[in-house]
Structure formats: structure tokens, C-alpha cells
Design an enzyme around this catalytic site. Structure first.
Site, PDB file in Angstrom:
ATOM      1  N   GLU A 127      41.634  38.499  32.970  1.00 23.03           N
ATOM      2  CA  GLU A 127      40.706  37.143  32.771  1.00 23.03           C
ATOM      3  C   GLU A 127      39.526  37.639  32.303  1.00 23.03           C
ATOM      4  O   GLU A 127      38.779  36.739  31.685  1.00 23.03           O
ATOM      5  CB  GLU A 127      40.532  36.236  34.015  1.00 23.03           C
ATOM      6  CG  GLU A 127      39.859  36.890  35.156  1.00 23.03           C
ATOM      7  CD  GLU A 127      40.887  37.602  36.038  1.00 23.03           C
ATOM      8  OE1 GLU A 127      40.456  38.089  37.109  1.00 23.03           O
ATOM      9  OE2 GLU A 127      42.021  37.772  35.690  1.00 23.03           O
ATOM     10  N   HIS A 164      44.411  32.396  32.478  1.00 23.11           N
ATOM     11  CA  HIS A 164      43.237  32.222  33.354  1.00 23.11           C
ATOM     12  C   HIS A 164      42.659  30.890  32.957  1.00 23.11           C
ATOM     13  O   HIS A 164      42.210  30.975  31.694  1.00 23.11           O
ATOM     14  CB  HIS A 164      42.429  33.130  33.435  1.00 23.11           C
ATOM     15  CG  HIS A 164      41.192  33.079  34.288  1.00 23.11           C
ATOM     16  ND1 HIS A 164      39.964  32.855  33.853  1.00 23.11           N
ATOM     17  CD2 HIS A 164      41.020  33.315  35.673  1.00 23.11           C
ATOM     18  CE1 HIS A 164      39.192  32.672  34.716  1.00 23.11           C
ATOM     19  NE2 HIS A 164      39.728  33.034  36.041  1.00 23.11           N
TER      20      HIS A 164
END
Length: 142
Positions: free
Chosen positions: A11, A61
Site C-alpha cells: 500500500e 488498498h
């Protein structure tokens, strides 16, 4: 390699070049690029395609605004089910964060919600959402 729990991450990684290093080293079982940080829709589609080649699942994410949710939903809508590491087909999943975040839904005119675990892809023009400019102005720094 020493544990049977799938490792998710990425992420905070940027572009397909950073993800390539993670894929080549076998560091991830589940890639989680953030569409707002990793380069947008086109770059995240390239990352997803590369993940498929390396047999890595792809679950973006998603944390931030309704814009990020809408963009991630549109990307997920074009991804095939993951079949490489499982005998059954696994549909792409949406990380649907519900923690307190006043910015998340306030700046879109229609909130993005789930019904029994399903989040529909917004179907208007562009990303399928409309920005509430007055709400956006409330969050502006002056």
C-alpha cells in the site's frame, strides 16, 4: 516461506516498477496498491496484470475518499478472478474501510455503501460519482 498465512502489502509502494521488485522476490501473496498513490487507474491495471503473471492475488488498498473507492471499484470491475494459488476461482475483493473518516463520504453527493457484502460499481459518467463542491470547500486549507 516459513508460514502458511498469506502476506499482503504494497500500500506504500509506487508504480509497477516498485511492485515488480516485490513480485520477483516473492515477498507478497496479495498485492495491495493504493490507486491514489501507485499511479492511478492505468498504472494499477498494469500492476494487476503483472500480479496475475506472478500468481499474486490483487486486492487494492482503499483508504481515503469516495473518489478512491469509486476508482478502485472501476478497476476491480475489469479484473478476472484469481485462480493461480487456489483450486477455486476467487473474485477480486474490495477493502471497504469503515473507520471514522469524515472526508470519505462527505465529498460525494451519493455515498457508496454495501448491501450484504456487495458494493456496486458507480455507473454515472467518469468514475460514476459526483463531487459535492460545497462539502469539498469545507475541508480546504486556508
Amino acid at each position: 516461506a516459513a508460514i502458511s498465512i498469506p502476506i499482503a502489502g504494497g500500500e506504500c509502494e509506487f508504480t509497477r516498477f516498485g511492485f515488480r521488485n516485490l513480485f520477483v522476490s516473492g515477498a507478497l501473496d496479495i498485492a495491495q496498491p493504493d490507486i491514489c498513490a501507485a499511479g492511478g487507474l492505468s498504472e494499477c491495471k498494469k500492476i494487476a496484470d503483472m500480479a496475475e503473471v506472478f500468481g499474486v492475488r490483487y486486492t487494492p488498498h482503499v483508504w481515503g475518499t469516495g473518489i478512491a473507492i469509486a476508482a478502485s471499484l472501476h478497476l476491480l470491475a475489469v479484473l478476472p478472478p484469481h485462480t493461480r494459488s487456489s483450486p477455486i476461482s476467487v473474485a477480486p475483493l474490495l477493502e471497504f474501510d469503515r473507520t471514522e473518516n469524515p472526508l470519505r463520504q462527505a465529498i460525494v453527493t451519493e455515498t457508496i455503501e454495501h448491501t450484504r457484502g456487495i458494493v456496486p460499481v458507480p455507473n454515472g459518467s467518469g468514475l460514476g460519482i459526483e463531487i459535492d463542491r460545497k462539502a469539498l470547500a469545507r475541508f480546504a486549507r486556508r
